[in-house]
Write a protein that holds these residues in place. Structure first.
Motif, PDB file in Angstrom:
ATOM      1  N   THR A 254      19.552 -13.104  19.222  1.00  0.00           N
ATOM      2  CA  THR A 254      20.184 -12.570  18.025  1.00  0.00           C
ATOM      3  C   THR A 254      19.144 -12.175  16.989  1.00  0.00           C
ATOM      4  OG1 THR A 254      20.373 -14.764  17.032  1.00  0.00           O
ATOM      5  CG2 THR A 254      22.222 -14.008  18.387  1.00  0.00           C
ATOM      6  N   LYS A 255      19.579 -11.373  16.040  1.00  0.00           N
ATOM      7  CA  LYS A 255      18.658 -10.942  14.987  1.00  0.00           C
ATOM      8  C   LYS A 255      18.388 -12.069  14.005  1.00  0.00           C
ATOM      9  CE  LYS A 255      17.763  -7.243  11.656  1.00  0.00           C
ATOM     10  NZ  LYS A 255      18.237  -5.958  11.115  1.00  0.00           N
ATOM     11  N   PRO A 265      17.985 -21.416  18.600  1.00  0.00           N
ATOM     12  CA  PRO A 265      17.951 -20.116  19.275  1.00  0.00           C
ATOM     13  C   PRO A 265      16.857 -19.254  18.663  1.00  0.00           C
ATOM     14  CG  PRO A 265      19.752 -20.190  17.691  1.00  0.00           C
ATOM     15  CD  PRO A 265      19.177 -21.576  17.739  1.00  0.00           C
ATOM     16  N   TYR A 266      16.310 -18.341  19.454  1.00  0.00           N
ATOM     17  CA  TYR A 266      15.287 -17.446  18.904  1.00  0.00           C
ATOM     18  C   TYR A 266      15.915 -16.512  17.878  1.00  0.00           C
ATOM     19  CZ  TYR A 266      11.959 -18.921  22.463  1.00  0.00           C
ATOM     20  OH  TYR A 266      11.102 -19.661  23.252  1.00  0.00           O
ATOM     21  N   ASN A 267      15.154 -16.207  16.862  1.00  0.00           N
ATOM     22  CA  ASN A 267      15.568 -15.339  15.771  1.00  0.00           C
ATOM     23  C   ASN A 267      14.603 -14.154  15.767  1.00  0.00           C
ATOM     24  OD1 ASN A 267      15.470 -14.196  13.093  1.00  0.00           O
ATOM     25  ND2 ASN A 267      16.601 -15.949  12.330  1.00  0.00           N
ATOM     26  N   ILE A 268      15.042 -13.007  16.279  1.00  0.00           N
ATOM     27  CA  ILE A 268      14.146 -11.863  16.448  1.00  0.00           C
ATOM     28  C   ILE A 268      13.588 -11.383  15.114  1.00  0.00           C
ATOM     29  CG2 ILE A 268      14.170  -9.401  16.990  1.00  0.00           C
ATOM     30  CD1 ILE A 268      13.676 -10.999  19.395  1.00  0.00           C
ATOM     31  N   LYS A 269      14.375 -11.442  14.064  1.00  0.00           N
ATOM     32  CA  LYS A 269      13.923 -10.996  12.749  1.00  0.00           C
ATOM     33  C   LYS A 269      12.662 -11.736  12.323  1.00  0.00           C
ATOM     34  CE  LYS A 269      15.509 -11.023   7.895  1.00  0.00           C
ATOM     35  NZ  LYS A 269      15.329  -9.609   7.526  1.00  0.00           N
ATOM     36  N   PHE A 270      12.648 -13.059  12.504  1.00  0.00           N
ATOM     37  CA  PHE A 270      11.491 -13.854  12.092  1.00  0.00           C
ATOM     38  C   PHE A 270      10.412 -13.883  13.166  1.00  0.00           C
ATOM     39  CE2 PHE A 270      14.736 -16.194   9.332  1.00  0.00           C
ATOM     40  CZ  PHE A 270      14.464 -15.374   8.250  1.00  0.00           C
ATOM     41  N   VAL A 278      12.215  -4.369  14.789  1.00  0.00           N
ATOM     42  CA  VAL A 278      13.038  -5.524  15.171  1.00  0.00           C
ATOM     43  C   VAL A 278      14.319  -5.105  15.883  1.00  0.00           C
ATOM     44  CG1 VAL A 278      14.570  -7.267  14.188  1.00  0.00           C
ATOM     45  CG2 VAL A 278      12.182  -7.243  13.546  1.00  0.00           C
ATOM     46  N   ASP A 279      15.013  -4.117  15.352  1.00  0.00           N
ATOM     47  CA  ASP A 279      16.323  -3.753  15.887  1.00  0.00           C
ATOM     48  C   ASP A 279      16.269  -3.311  17.341  1.00  0.00           C
ATOM     49  OD1 ASP A 279      17.591  -4.401  13.531  1.00  0.00           O
ATOM     50  OD2 ASP A 279      17.605  -2.354  12.751  1.00  0.00           O
ATOM     51  N   VAL A 282      17.037  -6.610  19.457  1.00  0.00           N
ATOM     52  CA  VAL A 282      18.236  -7.439  19.279  1.00  0.00           C
ATOM     53  C   VAL A 282      19.066  -7.368  20.552  1.00  0.00           C
ATOM     54  CG1 VAL A 282      20.362  -7.769  17.970  1.00  0.00           C
ATOM     55  CG2 VAL A 282      18.246  -7.108  16.787  1.00  0.00           C
ATOM     56  N   GLY A 283      19.415  -8.529  21.105  1.00  0.00           N
ATOM     57  CA  GLY A 283      20.140  -8.590  22.360  1.00  0.00           C
ATOM     58  C   GLY A 283      19.242  -8.602  23.583  1.00  0.00           C
ATOM     59  N   GLY A 284      17.931  -8.623  23.368  1.00  0.00           N
ATOM     60  CA  GLY A 284      16.975  -8.600  24.461  1.00  0.00           C
ATOM     61  C   GLY A 284      16.625  -9.981  24.978  1.00  0.00           C
ATOM     62  N   THR A 285      15.456 -10.079  25.618  1.00  0.00           N
ATOM     63  CA  THR A 285      15.023 -11.314  26.272  1.00  0.00           C
ATOM     64  C   THR A 285      13.687 -11.769  25.716  1.00  0.00           C
ATOM     65  OG1 THR A 285      16.155 -10.740  28.332  1.00  0.00           O
ATOM     66  CG2 THR A 285      14.384 -12.361  28.496  1.00  0.00           C
TER      67      THR A 285
END
Length: 441
Positions: A254-255, A265-270, A278-279, A282-285
């Motif tokens: 998730t973002k 959970p991993y936070n892609i934004k940070f 970043v976008d 989002v939804g990746g691995t």
């Protein structure tokens, strides 16, 4: 330390914590500190006695003096740095009932003391490669420590202190520990693979094997062809970017997940330092691997491609999450916190446009933890790289790394028989440049 349960691969984070606590595993992040709390206490007590024996205290290094002045000139920080010692867990106290590190003045004196020392190793299994972390272990676990070590002003001063220590570790004076009783002992060389002279660029006929500093030793290079690149002409094969143990794989990231909570959970934004790209993820691995103290510490490209963007994001140095239900020994299972650290610690972030269009844009992240927060990128934006080519290096050690892929990229991971943490802890982990994953196209 491994879990004896056969089902520990890809277990949930919650069940990992249950397994660790139930089995009373004593394990510091990356095995950079002794897993034996008694040895840690003994080492710290030795430093205290060395300081106390001095008839007059050593003058504080300017970086430490500046930190002291900042603490004492800021009411909030002064409160936090007093609070973290009054909250220190009782199990870390000496027999007379006082904590080993008594207060922030004592903390600063001890930090000042170790700035002219190289990381230690000896054959009795005492291993204190993170000396400042050893001093801060208990304060880090308190509410006051949690607040203080997230403060940007505090982290700016810690960065200056670590840079001071880093300059020492890049000097010839730091080589005193590179001898056959310490880091070049038979036991240490065995832990570094057992074929040190054949594997690494060195000259055993010279003092310190030809290394010019502690940092030169820690950033040692493999000799040619020691780590061949997996399927160099097959761009469906992704190579392992660091010599490391698998830690975790998470899909559909998730973002803005609550990365500080128990499940982490991993936070892609940070994770990607809120970069404009970043976008795309989002939804990746996310795949994360963990380095150990004896491993090779340079990073290599996992794919053929072009460097799109590369930068170092400054972060925290001694922050651990208070997500352990008040467990006063939370730091001893801090391998569990590597996901959190990947999103707050200092890290190098390198976006690569893979030549394989199915992979496309991906990201490599080198995570510097605690003392090991000096990440040097050795590639430039726009540069073409081959799979297995160096991207950069940790200085004074290494800790963790991540590979981040866009949504829709199917990945078949190959962990070479190892299990994600808390699985096997091996001498060399999964070798760098070996296959870590394959894509179908």
């Amino acid at each position: 330390m491994g879990c004896c349960c056969c089902c520990c691969a890809f277990r949930t984070t919650e069940s990992i914590e249950t397994c660790i606590v139930a089995k009373n595993v004593s394990h510091f992040v990356g095995k950079w500190l002794s897993s034996d709390q008694a040895i840690m206490n003994q080492w710290l007590q030795q430093q205290i006695e060395e300081v106390d024996r001095k008839t007059s205290p050593d003058p504080l290094d300017p970086s430490v003096e500046s930190f002291k002045n900042t603490i004492e000139s800021n009411a909030e920080l002064l409160m936090f740095f007093n609070q973290m010692f009054t909250e220190s867990p009782t199990k870390r106290k000496r027999k007379n009932g006082t904590p080993q590190v008594r207060n922030y003045h004592h903390m600063l004196t001890l930090i000042n003391h170790v700035l002219k020392k190289s990381p230690e190793f000896n054959d009795s299994t005492t291993l204190v490669t993170f000396p400042i972390t050893a001093i801060l272990t208990k304060p880090m676990e308190t509410i006051g420590g949690y607040a203080a070590f997230l403060n940007p002003n505090v982290n700016s001063h810690i960065k200056d202190i670590l840079n001071t220590w880093g300059r020492y570790l890049q000097s010839l004076a730091s080589c005193y520990i590179l001898n056959t009783d310490k880091w070049l002992s038979a036991k240490a060389l065995e832990k570094m693979g057992g074929n040190f002279e054949d594997d690494f660029v060195c000259d055993p006929s010279k003092p310190h094997y030809g290394f010019s500093s502690w940092d030169d030793f820690f950033t040692r290079q493999f000799r040619p062809n020691v780590r061949p690149v997996a399927s160099p002409d097959d761009n469906k094969v992704i190579a392992n970017a660091c010599e490391s143990n698998p830690f975790r794989v998470e899909k559909n990231v998730t973002k803005q997940g609550k990365f500080w909570i128990k499940g982490q959970p991993y936070n892609i934004k940070f994770l990607l330092a809120d970069d404009p790209l970043v976008d795309s993820f989002v939804g990746g691995t996310v795949y994360q691997g963990s380095l150990r103290v004896f491993y090779y510490h340079r990073w290599h490209s996992p794919v053929d491609g072009k460097i799109v963007k590369a930068f170092v994001a400054d972060g925290t140095y001694y922050s651990i999450p208070l997500s352990n239900g008040g467990n006063e020994y939370s730091v001893v299972i801090s391998d569990y916190f590597q996901g959190y650290l990947a999103e707050v610690a200092t890290r190098a972030i390198i976006f690569i446009e893979a030549d394989n269009p199915y992979i496309g844009l991906m990201c490599f992240i080198a995570v510097g933890m605690q003392e090991v927060s000096s990440c040097e990128i050795t590639v430039e934006e726009g540069q073409k790289v081959k799979k297995g080519q160096q991207l950069g290096t940790f200085h004074f050690g290494g800790s963790s790394h991540c590979l981040v892929f866009r949504p829709g990229v199917e990945l078949v991971f190959d962990f070479h028989g190892y299990k994600p943490w808390p699985g096997q802890i091996t001498t060399s982990g999964i070798k760098i440049n070996s296959r870590i994953a394959t894509v179908p196209k």
